[in-house]
Design a protein around this motif. Sequence first.
Motif, short mmCIF file in Angstrom:
data_model
loop_
_atom_site.label_atom_id
_atom_site.label_comp_id
_atom_site.label_asym_id
_atom_site.label_seq_id
_atom_site.Cartn_x
_atom_site.Cartn_y
_atom_site.Cartn_z
N ASP A 26 0.24 -1.40 -0.30
CA ASP A 26 0.17 -0.04 0.07
C ASP A 26 0.47 1.08 -0.23
N ALA A 27 1.94 0.96 0.86
CA ALA A 27 2.89 2.63 0.95
C ALA A 27 4.10 2.73 -0.87
N VAL A 28 3.91 1.59 -1.35
CA VAL A 28 4.46 0.92 -2.46
C VAL A 28 3.86 2.33 -3.32
N ALA A 29 2.59 1.63 -3.74
CA ALA A 29 0.68 2.40 -4.44
C ALA A 29 0.76 3.97 -4.08
N GLN A 30 0.90 3.97 -2.63
CA GLN A 30 0.43 5.28 -2.59
C GLN A 30 1.99 6.55 -2.69
N LEU A 31 3.00 5.79 -2.78
CA LEU A 31 4.22 6.33 -3.16
C LEU A 31 4.51 7.52 -4.78
N SER A 32 3.72 5.78 -5.41
CA SER A 32 3.28 6.14 -7.10
C SER A 32 1.94 7.14 -6.94
N THR A 33 1.48 7.10 -7.54
CA THR A 33 0.43 7.76 -6.85
C THR A 33 1.06 9.60 -6.54
N GLU A 34 1.64 9.56 -5.62
CA GLU A 34 2.17 10.98 -5.15
C GLU A 34 3.09 11.41 -6.62
N ALA A 35 4.10 10.58 -6.82
CA ALA A 35 4.90 10.49 -8.17
C ALA A 35 4.30 10.94 -9.45
N LEU A 36 3.02 10.55 -9.45
CA LEU A 36 2.19 10.65 -10.34
C LEU A 36 1.81 12.07 -10.27
N GLN A 37 1.52 12.82 -8.93
CA GLN A 37 1.09 13.76 -8.97
C GLN A 37 2.15 14.88 -8.98
N ILE A 38 3.15 14.63 -8.53
CA ILE A 38 4.04 15.64 -8.75
C ILE A 38 5.12 15.83 -10.28
N ASN A 39 4.54 14.82 -11.00
CA ASN A 39 5.11 14.53 -11.86
C ASN A 39 3.78 16.09 -12.89
N GLY A 40 2.49 16.00 -12.40
CA GLY A 40 1.20 16.60 -12.64
C GLY A 40 1.38 18.00 -11.92
N LEU A 41 2.04 18.69 -11.29
CA LEU A 41 2.68 19.39 -10.22
C LEU A 41 3.46 20.54 -11.20
N LYS A 42 4.76 19.87 -11.37
CA LYS A 42 5.99 19.79 -12.81
C LYS A 42 5.24 20.88 -13.48
#
Length: 578
Positions: free
Chosen positions: A439-455
């Motif tokens: 679950d932590a890995v999935a959450q981190l992947s979603t956060e990475a996608l959100q960070i790319n969108g924010l970039k």
Amino acid sequence: MAMERANLLNMAKLSIKGLIESALSFGRTLDSDYPPLQQFFVVMEHCLKHGLRVKKSFLGFNKSLWGPLELVEKLCPEAAEISASVRDLPGLKTPLGRARAWLRLALMQKRLADYLRLLITRKDLLSDFYEHSALMLEEEGAVIVGLLVGLNVIDANLCVKGEDLDSQVGVIDFSMYLKNDIDDYRSEESQIASILDQKNYVEELNRHSTVHGLQGRVDSLEKSNSKLIEELAIAKNNIIKLQEENQQLRGENSLILLKTQQHLEVTQGDVSVERDTYKQSRQGLDEMYNEARRQLKEECQLRQDVENELVVQVSMKQEMELAMKLLEKDIHEKQDTLIGLRHQLDEVKAINVEMYQKMQVQEMKKKNDMITRLEEKTNQITATMKQLDTLIRPFCPVWPPQFGVCMICCTHSQQLETDLKIEREWRQTLQNDLGRERDAVAQLSTEALQINGLKKEFHRLQDENIQLKSICEDQEQALEELGSKLSESKMKIEDIKEANKALQGGQVWLKDKEATHCKLCEKEFSISRRKHHCRNCGEIFCNSCSDNELPLPVSPKPVRVCDTCHALLLQRCSSNPT
């Protein structure tokens, strides 16, 4: 290739000989329209093109003479001027045109034979541009260079700048060299057949060379024409857009001019009112001047007292400077140690992060191994229980079969069940840990996608910010130009008010006993931190907050002022240099 070299050598001899003879009979300086001179350049172009390697370019295959001729600049520094002038010519767009311009400039300089002689001596460099059996690498090239020495007797005045050298067709006109042989054809009928054969051969050779050259030229011109049409359409669209923007800017400019005119009218009215008040206040300034002179005498007395105090402070300052130097040395040493400790701390952090990552990977592997081993143990325990059941039943016939295994084996089975429960609980905990980590890995992947969108959003906002900044800077420049006059008038009024305040005795000289802290940095005064008066505002500051000197209206010599008064006075001087 040998026959071509021989033919080119004969043509070079004929063209050079005919050019020298016609020039001597002509009796004046030759220009670009002189036919023998034009044929000489055509023959030299064919000689230099013989055996030239074909290079692949963007538009196809081409043969460039400019490459080997550009090497002359490295071999002879005197040829650098010719190469630089050829590169600076605005009308030349192709390497062939640059090579033709170089030949004309070298002939006008009377150094064509010298430059080509230096070029043919470096066969190691020419081998990159010519094939093995090219004319420039064989003896025929040396013979042609020797014949070019005779051209130094000719004076040529050629206009290279206005001539279209890129689109010229280099075709040899053999009729100029065949006339001398045809003059006596009536007396020598046996030579007619050979001359006609020679003429047909030359015309066929000329036709082949011109057809291929013209076909390549037509292809290149069609491609360049299509590109120019596209660029013309783009340029027209840009012109229409610029015209629309120009109209918008003109409208905005008219609005800005109206606003500035209204603003200037208002400021002119304010300035006239202020001028009247200044004239009225000027009458009372004369009376205040006498009072200012009396205050000046008191200031002089105070100055003597301050100078006596200054002598004492200077001696103490020297002692404090020695102490400060020692403290600075200690501080620098401590800073060096701190820097070293920080580097060590960063290294330790990096090592800890690596170890933590490695430990996580190892723990995952260990947990997976434990789960597989526990499953194997459970399977083994179930198999052993079945075996024990089959083994014990024959020895315990009295024990009824519906009650299972006998009491002797119950204790052993209970122990095995407890071990099995413990192992199941341990397996369940491991599975829960594994699920949480997934679950932590999935959450981190979603956060990475959100960070790319924010970039991406951040880059878009940066572009918009740059555009808005450019618009804002243009508007600020216009406002600065409009507000310069208003700021000058306001600064004049403030200077008048400050002078009036100084003459009226509005400055308050704070006493030493009343000040315990610096007014600017609020540090407490001590033996090492002395008190200093600002000669403009009269407040007490420390040395670091009042180490500025400026001349004031009261005293023309530079006196000590605080940082705030120093910045204010400098701003006034910069806005009102008079």
